[in-house]
Motif scaffolding. Structure first.
Motif, short mmCIF file in Angstrom:
data_model
loop_
_atom_site.label_atom_id
_atom_site.label_comp_id
_atom_site.label_asym_id
_atom_site.label_seq_id
_atom_site.Cartn_x
_atom_site.Cartn_y
_atom_site.Cartn_z
N PHE A 66 102.24 -44.28 65.14
CA PHE A 66 101.60 -43.82 63.91
C PHE A 66 101.14 -45.03 63.11
CE2 PHE A 66 103.64 -39.80 64.80
CZ PHE A 66 102.89 -38.85 64.12
N LEU A 67 99.86 -45.07 62.79
CA LEU A 67 99.35 -46.09 61.89
C LEU A 67 99.44 -45.50 60.49
CD1 LEU A 67 97.90 -48.86 61.62
CD2 LEU A 67 95.74 -47.61 61.83
N ALA A 68 100.42 -45.99 59.71
CA ALA A 68 100.75 -45.33 58.44
C ALA A 68 100.76 -46.29 57.26
CB ALA A 68 102.09 -44.59 58.57
N VAL A 69 99.89 -47.30 57.32
CA VAL A 69 99.73 -48.18 56.15
C VAL A 69 98.52 -47.70 55.36
CG1 VAL A 69 100.80 -50.20 57.21
CG2 VAL A 69 98.33 -49.86 57.46
N LYS A 70 98.37 -48.22 54.13
CA LYS A 70 97.22 -47.83 53.32
C LYS A 70 95.93 -48.31 54.00
CE LYS A 70 99.62 -48.03 48.94
NZ LYS A 70 99.91 -48.94 47.87
N PRO A 71 94.82 -47.59 53.76
CA PRO A 71 93.56 -47.94 54.45
C PRO A 71 93.20 -49.42 54.33
CG PRO A 71 93.32 -45.92 53.18
CD PRO A 71 94.69 -46.43 52.88
N SER A 93 96.43 -42.20 63.73
CA SER A 93 96.18 -42.80 62.42
C SER A 93 96.27 -41.73 61.35
CB SER A 93 94.78 -43.43 62.38
OG SER A 93 94.46 -43.77 61.05
N ILE A 94 96.97 -42.05 60.26
CA ILE A 94 97.00 -41.11 59.13
C ILE A 94 96.22 -41.68 57.94
CG2 ILE A 94 99.24 -40.14 59.83
CD1 ILE A 94 100.47 -41.56 57.35
N ALA A 95 95.53 -42.80 58.17
CA ALA A 95 94.85 -43.49 57.07
C ALA A 95 93.61 -42.74 56.60
CB ALA A 95 94.47 -44.90 57.50
N ALA A 96 93.55 -42.50 55.31
CA ALA A 96 92.40 -41.81 54.74
C ALA A 96 91.14 -42.65 54.93
CB ALA A 96 92.64 -41.53 53.26
N GLY A 97 90.07 -41.99 55.34
CA GLY A 97 88.75 -42.63 55.36
C GLY A 97 88.47 -43.57 56.51
N LYS A 98 89.46 -43.93 57.31
CA LYS A 98 89.20 -44.87 58.42
C LYS A 98 88.74 -44.09 59.64
CE LYS A 98 89.96 -48.76 56.45
NZ LYS A 98 88.75 -49.49 56.05
N LYS A 99 87.44 -44.20 59.92
CA LYS A 99 86.82 -43.38 60.97
C LYS A 99 87.24 -43.79 62.37
CE LYS A 99 82.71 -41.81 58.63
NZ LYS A 99 82.86 -42.46 57.32
N LEU A 100 87.11 -42.84 63.30
CA LEU A 100 87.44 -43.12 64.72
C LEU A 100 86.63 -44.30 65.25
CD1 LEU A 100 87.75 -39.55 66.30
CD2 LEU A 100 89.57 -41.28 66.16
N GLU A 101 85.36 -44.33 64.90
CA GLU A 101 84.49 -45.40 65.37
C GLU A 101 85.03 -46.76 64.91
OE1 GLU A 101 80.54 -44.96 63.87
OE2 GLU A 101 79.70 -46.34 65.35
N GLU A 160 85.40 -34.55 62.61
CA GLU A 160 85.75 -35.74 61.84
C GLU A 160 85.20 -35.67 60.41
OE1 GLU A 160 84.92 -39.60 63.57
OE2 GLU A 160 86.54 -40.41 62.34
N LYS A 161 84.03 -35.06 60.24
CA LYS A 161 83.43 -34.96 58.90
C LYS A 161 84.36 -34.14 57.98
CE LYS A 161 78.95 -33.95 56.83
NZ LYS A 161 78.98 -32.65 56.17
N ILE A 162 84.92 -33.07 58.54
CA ILE A 162 85.78 -32.18 57.75
C ILE A 162 87.14 -32.83 57.46
CG2 ILE A 162 86.97 -29.91 57.84
CD1 ILE A 162 83.99 -29.80 57.04
N LEU A 163 87.52 -33.81 58.27
CA LEU A 163 88.81 -34.47 58.04
C LEU A 163 88.88 -35.09 56.63
CD1 LEU A 163 91.29 -34.74 59.80
CD2 LEU A 163 90.48 -36.96 60.56
N ASP A 164 87.74 -35.59 56.14
CA ASP A 164 87.73 -36.14 54.77
C ASP A 164 87.98 -35.04 53.73
OD1 ASP A 164 87.19 -38.63 55.78
OD2 ASP A 164 85.05 -38.59 55.33
N ALA A 256 85.92 -35.16 43.97
CA ALA A 256 86.14 -36.58 43.61
C ALA A 256 86.97 -37.28 44.68
CB ALA A 256 86.83 -36.68 42.25
N CYS A 257 87.96 -36.56 45.23
CA CYS A 257 88.79 -37.14 46.31
C CYS A 257 87.94 -37.44 47.53
CB CYS A 257 89.91 -36.18 46.72
SG CYS A 257 91.15 -35.92 45.49
N VAL A 258 87.07 -36.48 47.90
CA VAL A 258 86.22 -36.67 49.09
C VAL A 258 85.29 -37.87 48.86
CG1 VAL A 258 84.47 -35.62 50.58
CG2 VAL A 258 86.35 -34.22 49.71
N LYS A 259 84.75 -37.96 47.66
CA LYS A 259 83.83 -39.07 47.33
C LYS A 259 84.55 -40.41 47.49
CE LYS A 259 80.83 -40.59 43.61
NZ LYS A 259 80.65 -40.54 42.17
N LYS A 260 85.78 -40.48 46.98
CA LYS A 260 86.54 -41.74 47.08
C LYS A 260 86.87 -42.06 48.55
CE LYS A 260 89.18 -45.19 45.80
NZ LYS A 260 88.70 -46.39 45.13
N THR A 261 87.20 -41.01 49.32
CA THR A 261 87.52 -41.21 50.74
C THR A 261 86.35 -41.88 51.47
OG1 THR A 261 88.85 -39.21 50.67
CG2 THR A 261 88.30 -40.04 52.86
#
Ligand SMILES: NC(=O)C1=CN([C@@H]2O[C@H](COP(=O)(O)OP(=O)(O)OC[C@H]3O[C@@H](n4cnc5c(N)ncnc54)[C@H](OP(=O)(O)O)[C@@H]3O)[C@@H](O)[C@H]2O)C=CC1
Ligand SMILES: O=C(O)[C@@H]1CCC=N1
Length: 264
Positions: A66-71, A93-101, A160-164, A256-261
């Motif tokens: 598990f990659l569980a540090v902040k983005p 990975s559980i990191a918000a916003g870090k894409k698979l690519e 992946e788009k919906i993951l955000d 606002a959360c999605v925008k920040k992600t």
């Protein structure tokens, strides 16, 4: 199965707590790492698992990492551990916003990576996790990952788009629900209810209401209408919430959360 957590803060602690509570893995099967000795000591004390400040040690024998540090710390941590990672290990990975690519580029080609978005109710076995695998992950490995993620709540694959969006609607939203419970209890305390009792009554009302949405399949609006007796008490409260813009405040906070992600 052996699991290694790189980073063991609020979210990883909730996941590990949920897994141990369910009894699907033993404490000896889980290792973790943190940045500081203080945090490692705290994790060892609270969860009873081995926790080190050596990230490589946390991943060496793991089947699942598990990659569980902040983005913002993902890049340096991946550079540190990537030489240890073998292609048969599954990275979650559980990191918000870090894409698979992005993750694939960091780890290098050929690694099995599953991007997920869990939430802290995992701690009590009531989490929900959005899941999106890369092409290297086989169906069997995805199924195994879902079994693991479902040990602390619900889990389902999403694009992946919906993951955000998952990050906002279930990842972040527990914070909003806690605020809602706290605010309801403040009102109850103002009207004379003891605080502890107010939290219990407010939280159980939220829990029961959520259960009704999930189990009856009825529209939330219909369930709301069932509470509002004609000329009754509830519709007075509904009026205040509408007047103060509760609906748009909540829906805009999700956006606002999605925008920040997207900026992470
Ligand atoms: N909190 C939540 O509800 C959710 C969080 N997430 C995601 O989970 C991830 C972690 O968030 P959260 O648990 O809230 O954050 P925390 O700040 O609570 O935890 C971060 C953890 O990472 C560790 N860490 C920091 N730098 C390093 C490093 N170089 N090497 C090893 N460990 C390191 C910290 O150790 P130390 O304490 O020693 O600094 C700490 O254990 C984020 O990517 C977030 O997007 C996803 C869904 C929900
Ligand atoms: O606040 C955050 O960035 C993380 C991601 C989702 C919930 N908590």
């Amino acid at each position: 199965m052996k699991i290694g957590f790189v980073g063991c803060g609020n979210m990883a602690t909730a996941i590990i707590g949920g897994i141990l509570e369910k009894g699907i893995l033993k404490k000896e099967d889980i290792k973790a790492s943190t940045k500081t000795e203080n945090s490692a000591k705290k994790v060892q004390e609270t969860l009873g698992i081995e926790c080190t400040t050596d990230n490589k040690k946390a991943v060496q024998d793991a089947d699942v990492i598990f990659l569980a540090v902040k983005p913002q710390f993902c890049e340096e941590v991946i550079q540190e551990i990537k030489s240890e990672i073998k292609s048969e290990q599954v990275i979650i990975s559980i990191a918000a916003g870090k894409k698979l690519e992005w993750l694939e580029a960091q780890f290098g080609a050929g690694h099995k990576i599953i991007r997920t978005m869990p939430n802290t109710p995992a701690l009590v076995g009531e989490g929900i996790t959005g899941v999106c695998p890369n092409k290297e992950v086989t169906e069997r490995e995805l199924e195994d990952a879902l079994v693991l993620l479902r040990s602390f709540g619900r889990a389902d694959t999403v694009t992946e788009k919906i993951l955000d969006v998952v990050g906002a609607v279930s990842g972040s939203s527990p914070a909003f629900v806690f605020m809602f419970i706290e605010a309801m209890a403040d009102g109850a305390v103002a009207e004379g209810m003891p605080r502890k009792q107010a939290y219990e009554f407010a939280a159980q009302a939220v829990y029961g209401s959520a259960k009704m949405v999930l189990e009856t399949g009825m529209h939330p609006g219909e369930l709301k209408d069932m509470v509002c007796s004609p000329a009754g008490t509830t519709i007075e409260g509904v009026g205040v919430l509408e007047e103060r813009g509760m609906r748009s405040a909540v829906s805009e906070s999700i956006r606002a959360c999605v925008k920040k992600t997207k900026q992470l």
